[in-house]
Design a protein around this motif. Structure first.
Motif, PDB file in Angstrom:
ATOM      1  N   CYS A 222       0.521  -1.218   2.959  1.00 30.13           N
ATOM      2  CA  CYS A 222       1.606  -2.118   2.557  1.00 30.13           C
ATOM      3  C   CYS A 222       2.187  -1.704   1.217  1.00 30.13           C
ATOM      4  O   CYS A 222       1.760  -0.722   0.626  1.00 30.13           O
TER       5      CYS A 222
ATOM      6  N   HIS B 226      -6.183  -1.033   0.431  1.00 24.91           N
ATOM      7  CA  HIS B 226      -6.810  -2.343   0.192  1.00 24.91           C
ATOM      8  C   HIS B 226      -6.903  -3.166   1.469  1.00 24.91           C
ATOM      9  O   HIS B 226      -7.150  -4.352   1.433  1.00 24.91           O
ATOM     10  N   GLU B 227      -6.651  -2.510   2.633  1.00 25.69           N
ATOM     11  CA  GLU B 227      -6.813  -3.188   3.921  1.00 25.69           C
ATOM     12  C   GLU B 227      -7.623  -2.243   4.783  1.00 25.69           C
ATOM     13  O   GLU B 227      -7.279  -1.070   4.872  1.00 25.69           O
TER      14      GLU B 227
ATOM     15  N   CYS C  33      -5.048  -8.502   5.001  1.00 26.19           N
ATOM     16  CA  CYS C  33      -4.025  -8.649   3.950  1.00 26.19           C
ATOM     17  C   CYS C  33      -2.903  -9.578   4.406  1.00 26.19           C
ATOM     18  O   CYS C  33      -2.940 -10.772   4.170  1.00 26.19           O
TER      19      CYS C  33
ATOM     20  N   LYS D 118       4.220  -2.856  10.688  1.00 22.31           N
ATOM     21  CA  LYS D 118       3.028  -2.448   9.949  1.00 22.31           C
ATOM     22  C   LYS D 118       2.594  -1.071  10.431  1.00 22.31           C
ATOM     23  O   LYS D 118       2.469  -0.826  11.619  1.00 22.31           O
TER      24      LYS D 118
END
Ligand SMILES: [Zn+2]
Ligand SMILES: [Zn+2]
Length: 371
Positions: free
Chosen positions: A40, A57-58, A166, A363
């Motif tokens: 992201c 971070h995901e 997230c 995504k």
């Protein structure tokens, strides 16, 4: 020490794919083989965080090894990672606001002294290196605190699990945990990207009767309807240059009063306070996109008795919320497959970031081969 491939941000706007060394877990740590990692805008921003950093971070993957103090997962378990990592012991954790943990503050990731980084367990070119949000998921292996992993049930693919950590938890959690939307209430959602679509899904799960999606992109509004919006409002400029009055439109759809809740998920600073105009007196406005800019607001927008909230991480309590999200996915009430537009290999990270910046994907997800 194990060697694995990882994406390393250089702190000055670029990244490299390189080998890193990862130590065995200490007592309260878990070593995870990453199988999928969502991308992201935060990952793009992390390229400039002034120091080398393992990106990502995901993520979701398989537990390879656990420390002696870990009992809630076992080697071989599939797990999802959470970037708000509660310590369970501080003032905020004890009062149940675990996203506000005082010993692990993701909002302060730019500070080196972020408590539980355990950076010494991960080394690059012979030196300790931090991991983005203390989990650094764009890496074949990641060493994390035990509170950063939650088991995934059978039947949830890794790319789907990865994105729950997230945007999904932020959107669904903000509706269910922070706003506590109730059956029969009304919700307006400004911005129907990844987070906004998940607010819509959360509101639908709660039994909300009126879900008003607002976006300037007709394709995003079409998606919003598929995810459960009952009304779609195109935010547009009229031929005479005037902005279409979305406040009047929302009021007309809510008995002239305004919605019970309005969520902002656009990342447009000028819209940060717009939800205040969309809610009724005593309603709740929620700003989900973490806007950091200086923004002016006419105080009458708060009148009367309106609440303005900036939720962090959807108020997520991992052990409670991830099983709930996976349960809704498995029984078909939460659509997650449709959010994963495209998958990439780690070597294609540059292309994945470009596609994200160009808005080509709902995504993008990096997938890693089985170790
Ligand atoms: Zn804490
Ligand atoms: Zn994210």
């Amino acid at each position: 020490m194990a060697v694995t491939r990882a994406a390393i941000a250089d702190g000055a706007g670029a990244f490299v794919i390189d080998d890193i060394d990862v130590s065995p877990p200490r007592d309260d740590e878990v070593l995870v083989e990453i199988r999928a990692a969502g991308i992201c805008h935060t990952d793009h921003a992390s390229l400039w965080w002034t120091r080398p950093l393992v990106m990502g971070h995901e993520g979701a993957g398989v537990v390879r090894e656990i420390g002696s103090g870990v009992s809630h997962v076992l080697p071989g378990d599939a797990v999802v990672l959470n970037w708000c990592i509660p310590c369970g012991e501080c003032f905020q954790c004890r009062r149940g606001e675990t996203v506000l943990c005082e010993r692990s503050r993701p909002a302060h990731v730019m500070e080196r002294s972020s408590g539980h980084a355990h950076a010494e367990g991960t080394r690059w070119r012979g030196r300790p290196i931090d991991r983005s949000f203390n989990i650094g998921t764009l890496s074949g292996l990641t060493l994390v605190r035990k509170e950063a992993v939650t088991r995934i049930p059978d039947g949830v693919p890794f790319p789907v699990a990865a994105i729950t950590g997230c945007g999904v938890i932020t959107g669904v959690g903000s509706a269910l945990n922070v706003a506590h939307v109730q059956p029969g209430e009304s919700v307006a959602v400004l911005g129907c990207g990844g987070v906004g679509l998940n607010v819509i899904q959360g509101a639908r799960l709660a039994g909300t009767s009126t879900i008003i999606a607002i976006d300037s992109n007709p394709a995003a509004l079409a998606r919003a309807r598929q995810f459960g919006a009952t009304h779609a409002v195109l935010a547009a400029r009229l031929d005479n240059g005037e902005e279409l009055d979305m406040t009047a439109t929302v009021r007309a759809l809510t008995s002239g009063r305004g919605a019970d809740y309005a969520f902002e998920a656009t990342s447009v600073p000028g819209l940060a306070f717009k939800p205040l105009q969309l809610v009724r007196d005593g309603g709740m406005a929620l700003q989900l996109s973490g806007i950091n800019d200086m923004v002016q607001v006419p105080m009458p927008w708060f009148m009367w008795n309106k609440r303005y909230v900036t939720p962090l991480y959807g108020g997520c309590v991992p052990a409670r919320d991830f099983p709930r999200i996976f349960g809704h996915y498995l029984d078909g009430t939460l659509q997650l497959d449709a959010l994963v537009t495209r998958t990439y290999r780690l070597e294609q990270l540059g292309e994945a970031l470009d596609d994200m910046l160009e808005g080509r994907n709902a995504k993008g997800v990096i997938v890693m081969p089985d170790a």
